[in-house]
Design a protein around this motif. Structure first.
Motif, mmCIF file in Angstrom:
data_model
loop_
_atom_site.group_PDB
_atom_site.id
_atom_site.type_symbol
_atom_site.label_atom_id
_atom_site.label_comp_id
_atom_site.label_asym_id
_atom_site.label_seq_id
_atom_site.Cartn_x
_atom_site.Cartn_y
_atom_site.Cartn_z
ATOM 1 N N ALA A 107 -62.733 -13.298 -40.950
ATOM 2 C CA ALA A 107 -63.326 -13.960 -39.778
ATOM 3 C C ALA A 107 -64.261 -13.054 -39.239
ATOM 4 O O ALA A 107 -64.445 -11.956 -39.157
ATOM 5 C CB ALA A 107 -61.952 -13.873 -38.717
ATOM 6 N N GLY A 108 -65.207 -14.056 -38.849
ATOM 7 C CA GLY A 108 -66.379 -13.436 -37.932
ATOM 8 C C GLY A 108 -67.599 -12.873 -39.076
ATOM 9 O O GLY A 108 -68.805 -12.513 -38.539
ATOM 10 N N VAL A 109 -67.447 -12.868 -40.268
ATOM 11 C CA VAL A 109 -68.519 -12.544 -41.235
ATOM 12 C C VAL A 109 -69.273 -13.512 -41.755
ATOM 13 O O VAL A 109 -68.772 -14.653 -41.952
ATOM 14 C CB VAL A 109 -67.896 -11.742 -42.609
ATOM 15 N N LEU A 125 -55.083 -4.850 -48.086
ATOM 16 C CA LEU A 125 -54.714 -5.674 -46.413
ATOM 17 C C LEU A 125 -53.755 -4.289 -45.636
ATOM 18 O O LEU A 125 -52.963 -3.721 -46.337
ATOM 19 C CB LEU A 125 -53.786 -6.700 -46.775
ATOM 20 N N ASP A 126 -53.999 -4.612 -44.506
ATOM 21 C CA ASP A 126 -53.297 -3.763 -43.569
ATOM 22 C C ASP A 126 -51.884 -4.232 -43.231
ATOM 23 O O ASP A 126 -50.987 -3.691 -43.000
ATOM 24 C CB ASP A 126 -54.162 -3.582 -42.102
ATOM 25 N N GLY A 146 -57.609 -4.720 -38.913
ATOM 26 C CA GLY A 146 -56.923 -5.829 -38.143
ATOM 27 C C GLY A 146 -57.744 -7.207 -38.092
ATOM 28 O O GLY A 146 -57.215 -7.972 -37.468
ATOM 29 N N THR A 147 -58.809 -7.070 -38.733
ATOM 30 C CA THR A 147 -59.770 -8.417 -38.542
ATOM 31 C C THR A 147 -58.711 -9.350 -39.363
ATOM 32 O O THR A 147 -58.322 -8.968 -40.531
ATOM 33 C CB THR A 147 -61.006 -8.144 -39.290
ATOM 34 N N ALA A 148 -58.806 -10.684 -38.913
ATOM 35 C CA ALA A 148 -58.109 -11.834 -39.655
ATOM 36 C C ALA A 148 -58.624 -12.090 -40.910
ATOM 37 O O ALA A 148 -60.021 -12.100 -41.043
ATOM 38 C CB ALA A 148 -58.126 -12.827 -38.830
ATOM 39 N N TYR A 178 -54.347 -9.183 -42.677
ATOM 40 C CA TYR A 178 -55.412 -8.404 -41.806
ATOM 41 C C TYR A 178 -56.150 -7.293 -42.554
ATOM 42 O O TYR A 178 -55.542 -6.875 -43.780
ATOM 43 C CB TYR A 178 -54.671 -7.845 -40.702
ATOM 44 N N VAL A 179 -57.139 -7.146 -42.462
ATOM 45 C CA VAL A 179 -58.310 -6.291 -43.101
ATOM 46 C C VAL A 179 -57.568 -4.903 -42.843
ATOM 47 O O VAL A 179 -57.002 -4.320 -41.814
ATOM 48 C CB VAL A 179 -59.412 -6.205 -42.714
#
Length: 226
Positions: free
Chosen positions: A92-94, A163-164, A123-125, A184-185
């Protein structure tokens, strides 16, 4: 005078006999070669020679032999590599211009990366890159916490690693939709402490039940299209 006349008649007879012999010889040769004219032309410029026709305007005839040999050009043509279409960036957001091609980068023990790393804060999705089904949630020494997702057409395996954690309710066998948060990253496995990123790869699979096998293809140009 009579002697001269006889000589002319004799000469004419020799010429006539020679012509008759020549015509008979040509007819005999023609019969031996197939029975048609030795060389005839039609409006379509078809050449007929010894009962074999060749039309310079026609396409080459296909071989009727029991075994056919492909031309060197056809035999050496590379097999096109299939690839999935319509993928989204799975973090998400990249943005597409932030991606870096690390597919051929060297790794430890002489390995090649065969994947793309997408850095992002912890924690990024992590998003499902396409529609499909989760076939395996796996804890790996190198990959850490991982997801193996089978594409909806069952031709590709999408692999998410380091993944976290998993999204709430994610289980093996669950169908996911493109853009859905699945994890989550993190920096699990051999990512290195604080080296938060998603390790993402795509493999062509011939047997979806063997989710750990396949031929890796570069995700970078497919995600860069975004």
């Amino acid at each position: 005078m009579r002697w001269a006349a006889r000589q002319r008649i004799k000469t004419l007879l020799i010429v006539l006999i020679s012509l008759v012999v020549l015509v008979v010889l040509l007819a005999w040769l023609n019969h031996r070669r197939g029975g048609g004219p030795l060389l005839t032309w039609s409006r379509s410029e078809t050449i007929k020679l010894a009962s074999t026709e060749v039309n310079p305007n026609a396409a080459p005839a296909r071989s009727t032999q029991s075994s056919e040999i492909s031309s060197p050009a056809a035999a050496s043509s590379p097999t096109p590599v299939i690839s999935p279409a319509g993928l989204i960036i799975p973090v998400a957001g990249v943005r597409a211009d932030q991606l870096v091609d690390t597919f051929s980068a060297a790794r430890s023990e002489g390995r090649v990366h065969d994947a793309i790393d997408i850095p992002a804060p912890r924690g990024t999705a992590v998003l499902a890159v396409a529609n499909g089904r989760v076939v395996k949630l796996f804890q790996s020494e190198r990959g850490g916490r991982t997801i193996y997702q089978l594409s909806s057409d069952e031709k590709f395996i999408y692999y998410y690693a380091h993944l976290d954690g998993y999204a709430e309710g994610l289980t093996e066998g669950r169908t996911v939709t493109q853009g859905e948060t699945i994890a989550y990253v993190g920096d699990t496995g051999n990512a290195g402490a604080g080296n938060y990123h998603l390790h993402f790869s795509i493999a062509i699979t011939s047997n979806p039940k063997r989710w750990w096998e396949g031929v890796n293809i570069n995700p970078y140009p497919l995600l860069k299209k975004q």
